[in-house]
Design a protein around this motif. Sequence first.
Motif, PDB file in Angstrom:
ATOM      1  N   ARG A  31      -9.231  30.764  10.488  1.00  0.00           N
ATOM      2  CA  ARG A  31      -8.537  32.033  10.627  1.00  0.00           C
ATOM      3  C   ARG A  31      -7.023  31.883  10.553  1.00  0.00           C
ATOM      4  NH1 ARG A  31     -11.724  32.754  15.453  1.00  0.00           N
ATOM      5  NH2 ARG A  31     -13.753  33.652  14.992  1.00  0.00           N
ATOM      6  N   ARG A  32      -6.527  30.698  10.785  1.00  0.00           N
ATOM      7  CA  ARG A  32      -5.088  30.500  10.789  1.00  0.00           C
ATOM      8  C   ARG A  32      -4.517  30.681   9.372  1.00  0.00           C
ATOM      9  NH1 ARG A  32      -5.050  24.965  14.423  1.00  0.00           N
ATOM     10  NH2 ARG A  32      -5.740  25.920  16.386  1.00  0.00           N
ATOM     11  N   PHE A  33      -3.277  31.075   9.341  1.00  0.00           N
ATOM     12  CA  PHE A  33      -2.624  31.259   8.056  1.00  0.00           C
ATOM     13  C   PHE A  33      -2.414  29.909   7.387  1.00  0.00           C
ATOM     14  CE2 PHE A  33      -1.074  34.840  10.702  1.00  0.00           C
ATOM     15  CZ  PHE A  33      -1.683  35.854   9.984  1.00  0.00           C
ATOM     16  N   GLN A  34      -2.736  29.845   6.122  1.00  0.00           N
ATOM     17  CA  GLN A  34      -2.675  28.593   5.383  1.00  0.00           C
ATOM     18  C   GLN A  34      -1.284  28.312   4.823  1.00  0.00           C
ATOM     19  OE1 GLN A  34      -5.263  26.561   5.375  1.00  0.00           O
ATOM     20  NE2 GLN A  34      -6.478  28.035   6.542  1.00  0.00           N
ATOM     21  N   SER A  35      -0.473  29.341   4.612  1.00  0.00           N
ATOM     22  CA  SER A  35       0.840  29.143   4.003  1.00  0.00           C
ATOM     23  C   SER A  35       1.741  30.307   4.386  1.00  0.00           C
ATOM     24  CB  SER A  35       0.706  29.046   2.478  1.00  0.00           C
ATOM     25  OG  SER A  35       0.248  30.275   1.951  1.00  0.00           O
ATOM     26  N   PRO A  36       3.043  30.158   4.190  1.00  0.00           N
ATOM     27  CA  PRO A  36       3.956  31.296   4.453  1.00  0.00           C
ATOM     28  C   PRO A  36       3.628  32.534   3.634  1.00  0.00           C
ATOM     29  CG  PRO A  36       5.186  29.249   4.254  1.00  0.00           C
ATOM     30  CD  PRO A  36       3.773  28.925   3.856  1.00  0.00           C
ATOM     31  N   ASP A  38       0.717  33.659   3.057  1.00  0.00           N
ATOM     32  CA  ASP A  38      -0.293  34.413   3.804  1.00  0.00           C
ATOM     33  C   ASP A  38       0.352  35.274   4.885  1.00  0.00           C
ATOM     34  OD1 ASP A  38      -2.225  33.228   2.268  1.00  0.00           O
ATOM     35  OD2 ASP A  38      -2.651  31.634   3.717  1.00  0.00           O
ATOM     36  N   VAL A  39       1.370  34.729   5.534  1.00  0.00           N
ATOM     37  CA  VAL A  39       2.075  35.491   6.564  1.00  0.00           C
ATOM     38  C   VAL A  39       2.760  36.711   5.953  1.00  0.00           C
ATOM     39  CG1 VAL A  39       3.867  35.404   8.330  1.00  0.00           C
ATOM     40  CG2 VAL A  39       2.422  33.398   7.919  1.00  0.00           C
ATOM     41  N   ILE A  40       3.382  36.522   4.802  1.00  0.00           N
ATOM     42  CA  ILE A  40       4.067  37.634   4.138  1.00  0.00           C
ATOM     43  C   ILE A  40       3.070  38.717   3.740  1.00  0.00           C
ATOM     44  CG2 ILE A  40       5.434  38.279   2.122  1.00  0.00           C
ATOM     45  CD1 ILE A  40       6.690  35.499   2.216  1.00  0.00           C
ATOM     46  N   PHE A  42       0.182  39.293   5.075  1.00  0.00           N
ATOM     47  CA  PHE A  42      -0.326  39.930   6.294  1.00  0.00           C
ATOM     48  C   PHE A  42       0.666  40.964   6.827  1.00  0.00           C
ATOM     49  CE2 PHE A  42      -0.662  39.994  10.956  1.00  0.00           C
ATOM     50  CZ  PHE A  42      -1.980  40.426  11.093  1.00  0.00           C
ATOM     51  N   VAL A  43       1.943  40.615   6.841  1.00  0.00           N
ATOM     52  CA  VAL A  43       2.964  41.543   7.326  1.00  0.00           C
ATOM     53  C   VAL A  43       3.047  42.781   6.430  1.00  0.00           C
ATOM     54  CG1 VAL A  43       5.439  41.830   7.713  1.00  0.00           C
ATOM     55  CG2 VAL A  43       4.300  39.738   8.470  1.00  0.00           C
ATOM     56  N   CYS A  46       0.093  44.993   7.113  1.00  0.00           N
ATOM     57  CA  CYS A  46       0.255  45.680   8.395  1.00  0.00           C
ATOM     58  C   CYS A  46       1.223  46.858   8.264  1.00  0.00           C
ATOM     59  CB  CYS A  46       0.745  44.704   9.457  1.00  0.00           C
ATOM     60  SG  CYS A  46      -0.497  43.512   9.995  1.00  0.00           S
TER      61      CYS A  46
END
Length: 307
Positions: A31-36, A38-40, A42-43, A46
């Motif tokens: 479930r953890r983000f694999q790379s930056p 993925d974070v972008i 996700f944001v 959202c």
Amino acid sequence: MAATSAVPTAPLQTSGVAPDAARRRRKKSERRFQSPADVIVFVVLCLGAFTMLLPLVWMLSTSLKTQENVFALPPQWIPKPAEWSNYLRVWEAGPLLHGIVNSAIVSLTVITVGTVTSCFAAYAFSKMRIPGKNALFLALLGGIMIPFPALMIPTFMLFSKIGWVDTLLPLIVPGLFGNLMMVFFLRQYLMSVPDSLIEAAVIDGANHPQIFWRIVLPLIRPAIAAQVILWFMGTWNDYLGPIIYLNSENVHTLQLVIANFNATYAVETDYPLIMAASIIALVPVLAVFLVFQRQIIESIALTGNKG
């Protein structure tokens, strides 16, 4: 000859960690983000979800306000005090219950019968050997290109001559023969099902109704769920059809009742009452989506895995 060592049957354990615990840890790590990136993503998602939900939240907030607080500056997202009585007044302000019942009759009848006929038609167009079926299917698709305003007057004259105007029949009967977009979607979905599967069932002695119910239906169930939600939303929220054919108040659907609310109470700036009626109209659609959301996700996943 050396004896063969016995194969252990107990589950393997690594570093003293139980298999269930190791499985849970593995799922958490997945479930953890694999790379930056993925974070972008996700944001951004959202932010998009927040933007889409903002009008709904404002509608819910307005439905709990007083008439004076609707225009308060700065805007109140959390009403103080919350006027829950708006949801009681709305039932006395107009025939809301009649509108819900009429909309439910139209939607449930059309969806139930129309889904069955659409599934049968999709199966026939995709798997049955019928002469000229492709030409017939293309002719049906061509009907989508005809704009509805070009058909309003002829269909109204037809239903008027047979005495169906000011009844729910013009909204129900056409849908009983299926939804062309649903037929198209299910047909394309079934085209990926191997013909050898159907042929094997025929060799085993199964007829087409048995093949459909036992083999085809379980395969297309997620696709059916996705189309049912879209069709239900279109039928439940339909405004143009009811306003053309329905005149009497006792046959008005929910959308016509809300439109009358808007015409009557918007002049009095009673927007909380209008928003309360809109929230009530939204609940059935939201309930259907929550019930079928798993099937929708399965439909998207299966579609993405094909090919």
